[in-house]
Design an enzyme around this catalytic site. Structure first.
Site, PDB file in Angstrom:
ATOM      1  CB  SER A  51      25.301  46.145  41.689  1.00 27.38           C
ATOM      2  OG  SER A  51      26.555  45.626  41.880  1.00 27.38           O
TER       3      SER A  51
HETATM    4  N1  SAM Z   1      30.108  47.795  44.802  1.00 33.33           N
HETATM    5  C1  SAM Z   1      30.205  48.605  43.361  1.00 33.33           C
HETATM    6  C2  SAM Z   1      29.514  49.909  43.003  1.00 33.33           C
HETATM    7  O1  SAM Z   1      28.608  49.965  44.181  1.00 33.33           O
HETATM    8  O2  SAM Z   1      29.644  50.472  41.920  1.00 33.33           O
HETATM    9  C3  SAM Z   1      30.295  47.604  42.347  1.00 33.33           C
HETATM   10  C4  SAM Z   1      31.167  46.400  42.210  1.00 33.33           C
HETATM   11  S1  SAM Z   1      31.440  45.636  40.615  1.00 33.33           S
HETATM   12  C5  SAM Z   1      30.206  44.676  40.505  1.00 33.33           C
HETATM   13  C6  SAM Z   1      32.978  44.708  41.346  1.00 33.33           C
HETATM   14  C7  SAM Z   1      34.151  45.185  41.861  1.00 33.33           C
HETATM   15  O3  SAM Z   1      35.112  44.527  42.596  1.00 33.33           O
HETATM   16  C8  SAM Z   1      34.704  45.740  40.513  1.00 33.33           C
HETATM   17  O4  SAM Z   1      35.100  47.068  40.733  1.00 33.33           O
HETATM   18  C9  SAM Z   1      36.153  45.000  40.759  1.00 33.33           C
HETATM   19  O5  SAM Z   1      37.401  45.608  40.054  1.00 33.33           O
HETATM   20  C10 SAM Z   1      36.355  44.534  42.296  1.00 33.33           C
HETATM   21  N2  SAM Z   1      37.135  43.386  42.560  1.00 33.33           N
HETATM   22  C11 SAM Z   1      36.977  42.287  41.916  1.00 33.33           C
HETATM   23  N3  SAM Z   1      37.989  41.389  42.797  1.00 33.33           N
HETATM   24  C12 SAM Z   1      38.132  42.136  43.543  1.00 33.33           C
HETATM   25  C13 SAM Z   1      39.044  42.036  44.853  1.00 33.33           C
HETATM   26  N4  SAM Z   1      39.763  40.471  44.739  1.00 33.33           N
HETATM   27  N5  SAM Z   1      39.566  42.644  45.812  1.00 33.33           N
HETATM   28  C14 SAM Z   1      38.746  44.056  45.513  1.00 33.33           C
HETATM   29  N6  SAM Z   1      38.009  44.120  44.480  1.00 33.33           N
HETATM   30  C15 SAM Z   1      37.730  43.309  43.653  1.00 33.33           C
END
Ligand code: SAM
Length: 215
Positions: free
Chosen positions: A63
């Site tokens: 993000s």
């Molecule tokens: N917090 C992260 C960072 O600091 O790099 C960025 C997160 S990215 C915007 C969103 C993440 O959520 C992705 O890696 C995606 O695979 C994960 N994601 C999506 N749905 C999910 C779920 N149901 N459970 C766990 N992770 C999930």
């Protein structure tokens, strides 16, 4: 002139965070400390401190620094909390949370991203972060969490996450359509959940049982 990563972090904090209203000194300090350039792929290192989200592979992103700061500030962490993050991605947000709280459990649905984040966080010396591979919309059973942060966009607040929020706790989550959301804060006080809606944002989808279907 050689500009160090530390200089880039200081400018990021001053221009992108303080300049846009982030006030919590603990959040600002954490973001000035954590080496964001170690959380992005090699080709993205020159942009690590830019005012934008960056690709981290598998169609996912780390993000924008401002969004990390806004969400973290909204949790109002004092240092004693047990925190749950859903959406580990690169592990950067988990590192920021680990600087500001007692323990962090972070859940990622993609095993490759979870493994890379686990290795990275361990090499940086974080001992208060546990990375779990699972569908985070169901949360992580156990003691309730004082703070929950979801870093992917959801159609609605997952009931399982509300159920795992401790009394007095806060849940921060982007809620809206597949392509655009509003940052939403759910506070649990006296057994009642109070929701407030904040600025608009764009996150990759939260995919899972209480999120979006896998497309
Ligand atoms: N917090 C992260 C960072 O600091 O790099 C960025 C997160 S990215 C915007 C969103 C993440 O959520 C992705 O890696 C995606 O695979 C994960 N994601 C999506 N749905 C999910 C779920 N149901 N459970 C766990 N992770 C999930």
């Amino acid at each position: 002139m050689i500009v160090s990563f530390e200089d880039l972090r200081s400018s990021m904090v001053a221009d992108q965070l303080v300049g846009r209203g982030i006030r919590d000194p603990r959040v600002l300090d954490a973001m000035a400390r954590v080496p964001r350039h170690l959380f992005v792929p090699a080709e993205a290192v020159p942009l690590a401190y830019a005012d934008r989200a960056l690709p981290i592979g598998h169609g996912q992103t780390i993000s924008q620094p401002y969004m990390v700061a806004v969400m973290t500030e909204a949790l109002a962490l004092s240092g004693r909390e047990r925190v749950l993050e859903v959406g580990t991605g690169s592990g950067y947000q988990a590192a920021i949370l680990a600087e500001l709280a007692r323990d962090v459990v972070t859940i990622e649905r993609r095993p490759e991203l979870a493994e890379a984040a686990r290795t990275r966080l361990a090499s940086l010396g974080y001992k208060n972060i546990t990375v779990v591979v699972a569908d985070g919309t169901a949360g992580e059973a156990g003691i309730p969490y004082d703070a929950i942060l979801v870093t992917a966009g959801a159609p609605r607040v997952p009931e399982s996450l509300k159920a795992q929020l401790a009394e007095g706790g806060r849940l921060v989550i982007p809620i809206g359509s597949y392509g655009q959301q509003d940052l939403t804060v759910v506070a649990r006080t006296g057994g009642v959940f109070v929701e407030s809606v904040h600025e608009s944002c764009v996150f990759v989808p939260l995919v899972g049982r209480e999120g979006w279907p896998d497309r």
